[in-house]
Design a protein around this motif. Structure first.
Motif, mmCIF file in Angstrom:
data_model
loop_
_atom_site.group_PDB
_atom_site.id
_atom_site.type_symbol
_atom_site.label_atom_id
_atom_site.label_comp_id
_atom_site.label_asym_id
_atom_site.label_seq_id
_atom_site.Cartn_x
_atom_site.Cartn_y
_atom_site.Cartn_z
ATOM 1 N N ILE A 23 0.914 -1.195 0.038
ATOM 2 C CA ILE A 23 0.053 -0.042 -0.057
ATOM 3 C C ILE A 23 0.886 1.323 -0.075
ATOM 4 O O ILE A 23 0.715 2.041 -0.839
ATOM 5 C CB ILE A 23 -1.103 -0.308 1.209
ATOM 6 C CG1 ILE A 23 -2.026 -1.111 1.068
ATOM 7 C CG2 ILE A 23 -1.633 1.113 1.247
ATOM 8 C CD1 ILE A 23 -2.795 -1.240 2.134
ATOM 9 N N LYS A 24 1.976 1.385 0.819
ATOM 10 C CA LYS A 24 2.824 2.446 1.068
ATOM 11 C C LYS A 24 3.397 2.527 -0.523
ATOM 12 O O LYS A 24 3.695 3.891 -0.860
ATOM 13 C CB LYS A 24 3.861 2.203 1.951
ATOM 14 C CG LYS A 24 3.240 2.412 3.679
ATOM 15 C CD LYS A 24 4.189 2.658 4.446
ATOM 16 C CE LYS A 24 3.575 2.783 5.724
ATOM 17 N NZ LYS A 24 2.827 3.520 5.931
ATOM 18 N N ALA A 25 3.992 1.556 -1.026
ATOM 19 C CA ALA A 25 4.424 1.625 -2.392
ATOM 20 C C ALA A 25 3.700 2.030 -3.488
ATOM 21 O O ALA A 25 4.164 2.934 -4.239
ATOM 22 C CB ALA A 25 4.978 0.141 -2.992
ATOM 23 N N LEU A 26 2.395 1.725 -3.526
ATOM 24 C CA LEU A 26 1.340 2.188 -4.358
ATOM 25 C C LEU A 26 1.382 3.838 -4.311
ATOM 26 O O LEU A 26 1.156 4.672 -5.217
ATOM 27 C CB LEU A 26 0.110 1.460 -4.584
ATOM 28 C CG LEU A 26 0.171 0.056 -5.027
ATOM 29 C CD1 LEU A 26 -1.178 -0.370 -4.662
ATOM 30 C CD2 LEU A 26 0.309 0.347 -6.373
ATOM 31 N N VAL A 27 0.896 4.406 -3.053
ATOM 32 C CA VAL A 27 0.829 5.564 -2.560
ATOM 33 C C VAL A 27 2.003 6.380 -3.057
ATOM 34 O O VAL A 27 1.861 7.569 -3.486
ATOM 35 C CB VAL A 27 0.610 5.924 -1.191
ATOM 36 C CG1 VAL A 27 0.308 7.335 -0.789
ATOM 37 C CG2 VAL A 27 -0.859 5.022 -0.638
ATOM 38 N N GLU A 28 3.022 5.864 -2.625
ATOM 39 C CA GLU A 28 4.455 6.648 -3.137
ATOM 40 C C GLU A 28 4.615 6.535 -4.616
ATOM 41 O O GLU A 28 4.963 7.695 -5.059
ATOM 42 C CB GLU A 28 5.551 5.911 -2.410
ATOM 43 C CG GLU A 28 6.883 6.666 -2.698
ATOM 44 C CD GLU A 28 6.939 8.080 -2.003
ATOM 45 O OE1 GLU A 28 7.936 8.927 -2.648
ATOM 46 O OE2 GLU A 28 6.268 8.269 -1.247
ATOM 47 N N LYS A 29 4.126 5.618 -5.392
ATOM 48 C CA LYS A 29 4.306 5.696 -7.014
ATOM 49 C C LYS A 29 3.347 6.852 -7.293
ATOM 50 O O LYS A 29 3.806 7.330 -8.485
ATOM 51 C CB LYS A 29 3.663 4.354 -7.418
ATOM 52 C CG LYS A 29 3.667 4.236 -8.850
ATOM 53 C CD LYS A 29 2.855 2.931 -9.021
ATOM 54 C CE LYS A 29 2.858 2.875 -10.802
ATOM 55 N NZ LYS A 29 2.411 1.555 -11.149
ATOM 56 N N PHE A 30 2.021 6.956 -6.879
ATOM 57 C CA PHE A 30 1.191 7.969 -7.402
ATOM 58 C C PHE A 30 1.714 9.417 -7.311
ATOM 59 O O PHE A 30 1.437 10.232 -7.748
ATOM 60 C CB PHE A 30 -0.225 7.742 -7.455
ATOM 61 C CG PHE A 30 -0.634 6.300 -8.214
ATOM 62 C CD1 PHE A 30 -0.546 6.670 -9.626
ATOM 63 C CD2 PHE A 30 -0.725 5.137 -7.372
ATOM 64 C CE1 PHE A 30 -1.026 5.390 -10.248
ATOM 65 C CE2 PHE A 30 -1.052 4.258 -8.400
ATOM 66 C CZ PHE A 30 -1.065 4.253 -9.828
ATOM 67 N N LYS A 31 2.307 9.393 -5.948
ATOM 68 C CA LYS A 31 2.832 10.667 -5.458
ATOM 69 C C LYS A 31 3.842 11.321 -6.106
ATOM 70 O O LYS A 31 3.845 12.529 -6.768
ATOM 71 C CB LYS A 31 3.276 10.526 -4.003
ATOM 72 C CG LYS A 31 3.691 11.892 -3.456
ATOM 73 C CD LYS A 31 4.064 11.927 -1.987
ATOM 74 C CE LYS A 31 4.748 12.796 -1.421
ATOM 75 N NZ LYS A 31 5.290 12.851 0.108
ATOM 76 N N VAL A 32 5.034 10.344 -6.743
ATOM 77 C CA VAL A 32 5.898 10.695 -7.639
ATOM 78 C C VAL A 32 5.491 11.014 -8.923
ATOM 79 O O VAL A 32 6.068 12.112 -9.487
ATOM 80 C CB VAL A 32 6.839 9.417 -7.511
ATOM 81 C CG1 VAL A 32 8.093 9.666 -8.334
ATOM 82 C CG2 VAL A 32 7.857 9.467 -6.244
ATOM 83 N N LEU A 33 4.370 10.099 -9.446
ATOM 84 C CA LEU A 33 4.099 10.408 -10.835
ATOM 85 C C LEU A 33 3.383 11.750 -10.852
ATOM 86 O O LEU A 33 3.389 12.634 -11.850
ATOM 87 C CB LEU A 33 3.141 9.391 -11.126
ATOM 88 C CG LEU A 33 2.497 9.493 -12.507
ATOM 89 C CD1 LEU A 33 3.439 9.182 -13.444
ATOM 90 C CD2 LEU A 33 1.315 8.432 -12.716
ATOM 91 N N ILE A 34 2.477 12.276 -9.783
ATOM 92 C CA ILE A 34 1.853 13.472 -9.856
ATOM 93 C C ILE A 34 3.110 14.547 -9.486
ATOM 94 O O ILE A 34 3.138 15.576 -10.349
ATOM 95 C CB ILE A 34 0.972 13.548 -8.810
ATOM 96 C CG1 ILE A 34 -0.265 12.555 -8.977
ATOM 97 C CG2 ILE A 34 0.564 15.004 -8.847
ATOM 98 C CD1 ILE A 34 -1.094 12.599 -7.758
ATOM 99 N N GLU A 35 4.026 14.396 -8.743
ATOM 100 C CA GLU A 35 5.160 15.278 -8.629
ATOM 101 C C GLU A 35 5.753 15.753 -10.033
ATOM 102 O O GLU A 35 6.363 16.824 -10.143
ATOM 103 C CB GLU A 35 5.976 15.077 -7.447
ATOM 104 C CG GLU A 35 5.241 15.373 -6.236
ATOM 105 C CD GLU A 35 6.193 14.806 -4.907
ATOM 106 O OE1 GLU A 35 5.751 15.272 -3.896
ATOM 107 O OE2 GLU A 35 7.017 14.003 -4.992
ATOM 108 N N GLU A 36 6.072 14.548 -10.577
ATOM 109 C CA GLU A 36 7.059 14.759 -11.943
ATOM 110 C C GLU A 36 6.204 15.297 -13.057
ATOM 111 O O GLU A 36 6.841 15.983 -13.754
ATOM 112 C CB GLU A 36 7.264 13.303 -12.215
ATOM 113 C CG GLU A 36 8.399 12.703 -11.623
ATOM 114 C CD GLU A 36 8.627 11.325 -11.920
ATOM 115 O OE1 GLU A 36 7.874 10.607 -12.763
ATOM 116 O OE2 GLU A 36 9.608 10.688 -11.595
#
Length: 98
Positions: A23-36
């Protein structure tokens, strides 16, 4: 003339049977995608909640809310990635009226 930037809100539900690390990995994945690709204004992990109705025979999901500002082309790519990511049960991207 086309609008250059708009405010969006993303709500997505992660399969609650996934491990805490997944769950933490998925949340981080989309956080990074949005920030990029956009400016992340707010990210809130609402947590595990009971669903209004069963999705894939599951009564619970892990909710995440993100608010961001981006060009109008990015939400379509975000929806595509959400749609093909294993563990995402549902997602919704909406435009926030100014």
């Amino acid at each position: 003339m086309a609008k250059k930037q708009a405010n969006y809100e993303l709500m997505y539900i992660i399969d609650a049977t996934k491990s805490e690390e997944d769950i933490k990995a998925l949340v981080e994945k989309f956080k990074v995608l949005i920030e990029e690709n956009a400016t992340l204004n707010e990210m809130e992990e609402i947590g595990k909640r009971r669903l209004a109705y069963l999705i894939n025979d599951m009564p619970e999901g892990y909710y995440v809310l993100a608010k961001f500002t981006s060009p109008p082309t990015f939400p379509a790519e975000l929806k595509r990635v959400l749609g093909i990511t294993e563990g995402i049960m549902r997602s919704l991207v909406t435009v926030i009226k100014e």
